[in-house]
Design an enzyme around this catalytic site. Sequence first.
Site, PDB file in Angstrom:
ATOM      1  N   GLY A 239       0.756  -1.245   0.000  1.00 25.88           N
ATOM      2  CA  GLY A 239       0.000   0.000   0.000  1.00 25.88           C
ATOM      3  C   GLY A 239       0.784   1.291   0.000  1.00 25.88           C
ATOM      4  O   GLY A 239       0.201   2.378  -0.077  1.00 25.88           O
ATOM      5  N   GLU A 273       3.951  -6.740   1.464  1.00 26.09           N
ATOM      6  CA  GLU A 273       3.337  -7.028   0.157  1.00 26.09           C
ATOM      7  C   GLU A 273       3.293  -5.789  -0.739  1.00 26.09           C
ATOM      8  O   GLU A 273       2.213  -5.360  -1.143  1.00 26.09           O
ATOM      9  CB  GLU A 273       1.898  -7.515   0.356  1.00 26.09           C
ATOM     10  CG  GLU A 273       1.750  -8.710   1.250  1.00 26.09           C
ATOM     11  CD  GLU A 273       0.280  -9.070   1.503  1.00 26.09           C
ATOM     12  OE1 GLU A 273      -0.023 -10.268   1.608  1.00 26.09           O
ATOM     13  OE2 GLU A 273      -0.562  -8.154   1.599  1.00 26.09           O
ATOM     14  N   CYS A 342     -15.057   5.191 -27.455  1.00 16.80           N
ATOM     15  CA  CYS A 342     -16.350   5.853 -27.526  1.00 16.80           C
ATOM     16  C   CYS A 342     -17.004   5.917 -26.153  1.00 16.80           C
ATOM     17  O   CYS A 342     -17.990   5.223 -25.877  1.00 16.80           O
ATOM     18  CB  CYS A 342     -17.233   5.137 -28.541  1.00 16.80           C
ATOM     19  SG  CYS A 342     -16.462   5.173 -30.148  1.00 16.80           S
TER      20      CYS A 342
HETATM   21  C1  LIG Z   1      -3.342  -4.877  -3.797  1.00 12.28           C
HETATM   22  C2  LIG Z   1      -2.765  -5.513  -2.603  1.00 12.28           C
HETATM   23  C3  LIG Z   1      -1.461  -5.245  -2.217  1.00 12.28           C
HETATM   24  C4  LIG Z   1      -0.561  -4.270  -2.950  1.00 12.28           C
HETATM   25  O1  LIG Z   1      -0.977  -2.957  -2.827  1.00 12.28           O
HETATM   26  P1  LIG Z   1      -0.055  -1.779  -3.406  1.00 12.28           P
HETATM   27  O2  LIG Z   1      -0.810  -0.565  -3.068  1.00 12.28           O
HETATM   28  O3  LIG Z   1       0.071  -1.986  -4.861  1.00 12.28           O
HETATM   29  O4  LIG Z   1       1.251  -1.860  -2.689  1.00 12.28           O
HETATM   30  C5  LIG Z   1      -0.953  -5.913  -1.122  1.00 12.28           C
HETATM   31  N1  LIG Z   1      -1.711  -6.791  -0.427  1.00 12.28           N
HETATM   32  C6  LIG Z   1      -2.981  -7.064  -0.762  1.00 12.28           C
HETATM   33  C7  LIG Z   1      -3.741  -8.043   0.027  1.00 12.28           C
HETATM   34  C8  LIG Z   1      -3.552  -6.438  -1.857  1.00 12.28           C
HETATM   35  O5  LIG Z   1      -4.807  -6.703  -2.188  1.00 12.28           O
END
Ligand SMILES: *Cc1c(COP(=O)(O)O)cnc(C)c1O
Length: 418
Positions: A239, A273, A342
């Site tokens: 995130g 992540e 479109c």
């Molecule tokens: C989308 C997602 C991420 C990655 O989010 P980013 O904003 O791209 O870093 C990580 N963990 C989960 C569970 C997600 O759904």
Amino acid sequence: MHFFAYKNGELYAEDVPVMEIIKEFGTPIYIYSYGTLIRHIRAYEEAFCEVPHIICYAVKANSNIAILNLFAQLGLGADIVSGGELFRALKAGIKPYKIVFAGVGKSEDEIEYALKNDILMFNVESEAELNKINEIAKKVRKKAHVALRVNPDIDPKTHKYIATGLKTSKFGIPIEKALEYYKIAKSMENIEVIGIHKHIGSQITDTKAYVEALSKIISLYDKLAKFDLKIDYINIGGGLGITYRDEEPPDPKDLANALIPLLKNKKGKIIIEPGRSIVGNAGILVTKILYNKETENKNFLIVDAGMNDLIRPTLYGSYHEIQPVIPKDRDKILADIVGPICESGDFLAKEREIEKLSPGEYLAVMSAGAYGFAMSSNYNSRPRAAEVLVKGDRYVLIRRRETYKDLIRNEIIPEEIL
Ligand SMILES: *Cc1c(COP(=O)(O)O)cnc(C)c1O
């Protein structure tokens, strides 16, 4: 930071003039920088080096198999949200024991596929899913490793479509219910609880929400220990935001500095992540100007990339910097930069100050490496763009441009009823 810059009056991707790439492969085209990808991954590795950790790259941000293969070579794991992403990750060489599987709607087939491949764990988002995983694990005679995705009810102050940790969100298990669900999970025969997971949203530009969310998760972690629920993995989600315009998001080091004090003395590995913060600024979308159109109160630059190629402006009202590939220091105009689709929602930028370019010139849409190609579609029967990876003075095609034949590849004219 990235490696797209002007040299000798034209835009380069690392040491390659963007013009050279588009002469060979045409437009619209996604161009990625190897050096930028590596730099971003190193930043995470260095930031979290004090704590045992696994970086599980969020495949959905950019799932090109060449990029996944690069990440596999660097030892990254994957955060996946579908069977298709598991397939890609495995094909790319990512180790199954570094793969975590999130998402509120995992199907039976997807669960079975993941179990058979011995992924690291499922990030479970509901009690019903827990039951389903237990049932399928029993069928295939496996013990499913799980984390519960806990929803800490934190506002990450981002676009409402990409906030995922609020009470009203479909994601995760409400934090008040978590202990109860952990006990249920522990009692299940084919489930082994090994982790705790949270992911509160995307394009987060402040560490405050992370600290608040992690504090809540850590109190839960401590409480679980009292009930003899041993947690080996603390997954803090992804995130982290990037700079699209003038945002000043924390970098991985700032994030680590804010979070590691909370994680010290906790046994267990940290999982991170990241998606956008690794690939976002490592990619651009290059598009050709087809027409200038002036109406009574508007200038339009009509380009050959549309919302099917990059939907973020349309979907989230997102801002992307847009720069001429060869700037010429001309007067600036205020223009809407729009695609050929479109739909009135088909735009890359609105009321943008930009030099008055002519048809046949090219624009680079910056920071398009995340949720760009990955979200593209064939709407209006437009073949999807090519993708190229640049490394130093070399570049390679990593996805060829789709053809018209590709468009109808899976379609059938049912002669028996027509
Ligand atoms: C989308 C997602 C991420 C990655 O989010 P980013 O904003 O791209 O870093 C990580 N963990 C989960 C569970 C997600 O759904």
